[in-house]
Write an enzyme that holds these catalytic residues in place. Sequence first.
Site, short mmCIF file in Angstrom:
data_model
loop_
_atom_site.label_atom_id
_atom_site.label_comp_id
_atom_site.label_asym_id
_atom_site.label_seq_id
_atom_site.Cartn_x
_atom_site.Cartn_y
_atom_site.Cartn_z
N ARG A 1 51.18 36.71 -84.82
CA ARG A 1 52.59 36.29 -84.83
C ARG A 1 53.28 36.64 -86.13
O ARG A 1 54.50 36.64 -86.21
CB ARG A 1 52.75 34.82 -84.47
CG ARG A 1 52.25 33.84 -85.49
CD ARG A 1 52.17 32.45 -84.90
NE ARG A 1 53.44 31.98 -84.33
CZ ARG A 1 54.48 31.60 -85.03
NH1 ARG A 1 54.44 31.61 -86.34
NH2 ARG A 1 55.58 31.19 -84.44
N GLU B 1 22.95 28.47 -83.46
CA GLU B 1 23.02 27.68 -84.70
C GLU B 1 23.51 28.45 -85.93
O GLU B 1 23.68 27.87 -86.98
CB GLU B 1 21.66 27.05 -84.98
CG GLU B 1 21.55 25.59 -84.56
CD GLU B 1 21.87 25.34 -83.09
OE1 GLU B 1 21.56 26.21 -82.25
OE2 GLU B 1 22.43 24.30 -82.79
N PRO C 1 31.18 27.68 -89.49
CA PRO C 1 31.68 26.48 -90.17
C PRO C 1 31.37 26.49 -91.67
O PRO C 1 31.90 25.68 -92.42
CB PRO C 1 30.95 25.32 -89.48
CG PRO C 1 29.91 25.92 -88.62
CD PRO C 1 30.19 27.37 -88.45
N ASP D 1 58.34 28.67 -90.39
CA ASP D 1 57.21 27.93 -89.85
C ASP D 1 56.71 26.88 -90.83
O ASP D 1 56.82 27.05 -92.04
CB ASP D 1 56.01 28.86 -89.61
CG ASP D 1 56.15 29.68 -88.34
OD1 ASP D 1 57.08 29.41 -87.57
OD2 ASP D 1 55.32 30.57 -88.14
N1 ADE Z 1 31.62 28.46 -85.35
C1 ADE Z 1 31.23 27.20 -85.11
N2 ADE Z 1 32.05 26.30 -85.70
C2 ADE Z 1 33.01 27.03 -86.33
C3 ADE Z 1 34.13 26.68 -87.13
N3 ADE Z 1 34.46 25.42 -87.40
N4 ADE Z 1 34.89 27.68 -87.62
C4 ADE Z 1 34.57 28.97 -87.37
N5 ADE Z 1 33.53 29.36 -86.63
C5 ADE Z 1 32.74 28.40 -86.11
#
Ligand code: ADE
Length: 245
Positions: free
Chosen positions: A154, A116, A89, A169
């Site tokens: 794709r 984590e 994330p 698209d």
């Molecule tokens: N791992 C945990 N959350 C994630 C996310 N939002 N994007 C990519 N990998 C992740």
Amino acid sequence: MRIDILTLFPEMFESPLSCSILKRTQDKGLIDIVLTNIRDFATDSYRKVDDKPYGGGPGMIMMPAPVFDCAEYVQKLSPEKGRVILLTPQGQKFNQEKASQLSKEKRLVLIAGKYEGFDERIRIGLGAEQISIGDYVLNGGELAAMVIIDAVVRLLSGALGDEDSPKDDSFSDGLLEYPQYTRPEVFRDMKVPDILLSGDHKKIAEWRRRQAIERTKKFRPDLLKNGVRTNQNHARQDSNLRPTD
Ligand code: ADE
């Protein structure tokens, strides 16, 4: 193209990779997807791949050694060195432009972590870029890797049938797609717009372009902040468009 996936849960990929376009592109030899289990590179008898964070705090962190050894092993499986991507994330937000860039690579190495996060030395030592699929936290990178693979594959030439070209698209020119209709002409008193039945291809193309702009203003005005890119599909350039236009 070859995509290597490094994961603790290879079984999560089995079903998505064995259906629809992802299956077809592999069967046609357009893409080779190879799964490798990071746990096979654990160095102790418990097959441990994660540990507590230095400095304290909740959760478990992916240890550097198993991920490093796994990545080094995988890189040697093919002469082409892969672009290494950590799913986290904390990464740059994935979008259609990124999908298009990645689709031009010969080889990707996607590393999906659980728990984590990754020990920071994994990112630095492997020279990895980080990608996030959105501002929310998943239990691991596996679903994020799947999303990226789906969006990238794709775009490979020959992946879709001629009738399903990705050039129209949503997002391919920075706009949402125009509204689409199929049979019947009237459904529960809702009629297909006359223009689409007119057979006038020029007028239809203009209508679709206007609709794409209107829909983007209405549903995703944030996409218009940087203006609208043109591609080979659209002769006009609406580069000064703003949500308020
Ligand atoms: N791992 C945990 N959350 C994630 C996310 N939002 N994007 C990519 N990998 C992740």
